[in-house]
Write a protein that holds these residues in place. Structure first.
Motif, mmCIF file in Angstrom:
data_model
loop_
_atom_site.group_PDB
_atom_site.id
_atom_site.type_symbol
_atom_site.label_atom_id
_atom_site.label_comp_id
_atom_site.label_asym_id
_atom_site.label_seq_id
_atom_site.Cartn_x
_atom_site.Cartn_y
_atom_site.Cartn_z
ATOM 1 N N GLU A 46 -17.932 -70.081 3.960
ATOM 2 C CA GLU A 46 -17.628 -71.015 2.882
ATOM 3 C C GLU A 46 -18.900 -71.271 2.080
ATOM 4 O OE1 GLU A 46 -14.801 -74.789 2.847
ATOM 5 O OE2 GLU A 46 -16.786 -75.344 3.601
ATOM 6 N N VAL A 47 -18.818 -71.017 0.785
ATOM 7 C CA VAL A 47 -19.948 -71.251 -0.103
ATOM 8 C C VAL A 47 -19.808 -72.650 -0.710
ATOM 9 C CG1 VAL A 47 -21.260 -70.415 -2.086
ATOM 10 C CG2 VAL A 47 -19.969 -68.796 -0.681
ATOM 11 N N THR A 48 -20.902 -73.403 -0.711
ATOM 12 C CA THR A 48 -20.898 -74.758 -1.263
ATOM 13 C C THR A 48 -21.696 -74.804 -2.554
ATOM 14 O OG1 THR A 48 -20.705 -75.758 0.921
ATOM 15 C CG2 THR A 48 -21.494 -77.179 -0.850
ATOM 16 N N TYR A 49 -21.107 -75.439 -3.564
ATOM 17 C CA TYR A 49 -21.750 -75.666 -4.853
ATOM 18 C C TYR A 49 -21.840 -77.165 -5.090
ATOM 19 C CZ TYR A 49 -20.354 -70.800 -5.500
ATOM 20 O OH TYR A 49 -20.173 -69.454 -5.344
ATOM 21 N N HIS A 50 -22.964 -77.606 -5.634
ATOM 22 C CA HIS A 50 -23.117 -79.026 -5.970
ATOM 23 C C HIS A 50 -22.884 -79.213 -7.462
ATOM 24 C CE1 HIS A 50 -24.307 -83.141 -5.380
ATOM 25 N NE2 HIS A 50 -25.136 -83.064 -6.397
ATOM 26 N N GLY A 72 -13.973 -70.866 0.160
ATOM 27 C CA GLY A 72 -13.907 -70.259 1.480
ATOM 28 C C GLY A 72 -13.111 -68.968 1.470
ATOM 29 N N VAL A 73 -13.460 -68.054 2.346
ATOM 30 C CA VAL A 73 -12.741 -66.782 2.482
ATOM 31 C C VAL A 73 -12.041 -66.777 3.837
ATOM 32 C CG1 VAL A 73 -13.012 -64.291 2.762
ATOM 33 C CG2 VAL A 73 -14.238 -65.479 0.943
ATOM 34 N N THR A 74 -10.729 -66.575 3.814
ATOM 35 C CA THR A 74 -9.938 -66.587 5.048
ATOM 36 C C THR A 74 -9.530 -65.191 5.511
ATOM 37 O OG1 THR A 74 -7.877 -66.879 3.790
ATOM 38 C CG2 THR A 74 -9.029 -68.873 4.523
ATOM 39 N N PRO A 192 -24.561 -64.862 -2.121
ATOM 40 C CA PRO A 192 -23.125 -64.942 -1.832
ATOM 41 C C PRO A 192 -22.369 -65.749 -2.894
ATOM 42 C CG PRO A 192 -24.394 -65.321 0.162
ATOM 43 C CD PRO A 192 -25.384 -65.300 -0.972
ATOM 44 N N GLY A 193 -21.269 -65.184 -3.363
ATOM 45 C CA GLY A 193 -20.499 -65.834 -4.417
ATOM 46 C C GLY A 193 -20.947 -65.473 -5.805
ATOM 47 N N TYR A 194 -22.113 -64.820 -5.927
ATOM 48 C CA TYR A 194 -22.606 -64.235 -7.178
ATOM 49 C C TYR A 194 -23.110 -65.259 -8.191
ATOM 50 C CZ TYR A 194 -22.756 -60.708 -10.935
ATOM 51 O OH TYR A 194 -23.160 -59.849 -11.942
#
Length: 227
Positions: A46-50, A72-74, A192-194
């Motif tokens: 799971e990538v977190t962005y603020h 998130g990627v499942t 990750p997530g680019y």
């Protein structure tokens, strides 16, 4: 609310006619719309962005606000496509999670573009379809700048794209002074997530006009945040 149909429509930006890049230049459209964004996000990650919103006048642009957005990627299929869960904000401000199968794009970018259009419309007026077209046109013809960004304790290669899609617009005089609004996107295929950093700056050129800035920054993957 985001939908897969709307995401697909935005991807059509890549089909807009663009000027040929000069030697040594990198056009923005392939970087933004023809690149697989999620290849470094594995199943279970799971990538977190603020997200942070700051304004000069609460009466005109609303309260300052900060929160997190998570992707998130499942599942990852044999083609490398991801099943994605996209969560905007937390607590009482949380939106319903959005789920999409078989993605290679990052829906954060679609959310950012939709929000940029909606916010500009609320501040300056105008047709949202027209505003979307102007942003599409600007992105399709923009040039990307090579930059470095910090990730995982080191500097990595990235590209920065900045557009001011309304600065020379024939209707600029009707935009409440917001025609110089700028939008900046930073991407890296080593993160990750680019999408590393996305900013919108709405600053009115009118006397005593309000300012509103929104900033989305990738801060971590999994449970470990990046500094």
């Amino acid at each position: 609310m985001l939908s897969f149909v709307r995401a697909s429509a935005v991807l059509c930006l890549a089909l807009l006619p663009v000027a040929a890049a000069a030697a040594g230049e990198q056009k923005a459209a392939p970087l933004l719309f023809e690149t697989r964004h999620l290849d470094l996000v594995d199943k279970g990650s799971e990538v977190t962005y603020h997200f942070e919103k700051t304004g000069s006048d609460e009466r005109l642009v609303g309260k300052n606000y900060a929160d997190d957005i998570r992707l998130g990627v499942t599942k990852v299929n044999g083609k490398g496509e991801r099943d994605v869960v996209f969560k905007v904000f937390t607590g009482d401000n949380a939106r319903d999670p959005q789920n999409w199968p078989d993605l290679t794009i990052n829906p954060l970018f679609i959310w950012y573009l939709d929000r940029a259009v909606g916010t500009f419309n609320s501040l300056a007026g105008g047709s949202q379809m027209y505003l979307k077209h102007k942003i599409r046109e600007a992105l399709a013809n923009a040039t990307a700048e090579e930059v470095k960004v910090d990730y995982d304790g080191k500097q990595v290669d990235a590209y920065k794209v900045t557009i001011t899609p309304f600065v020379d617009d024939p209707s600029a005089s009707k935009m409440q002074g917001f025609h110089k609004s700028a939008f900046t996107v930073v991407v890296s295929n080593q993160v990750p997530g680019y999408f590393v950093d996305l900013q919108s700056s709405f600053v009115s050129a009118q006397a005593a006009g309000p300012e509103l800035k929104e900033h989305i920054k990738m801060v971590g993957i999994g449970g470990e945040k990046q500094q």
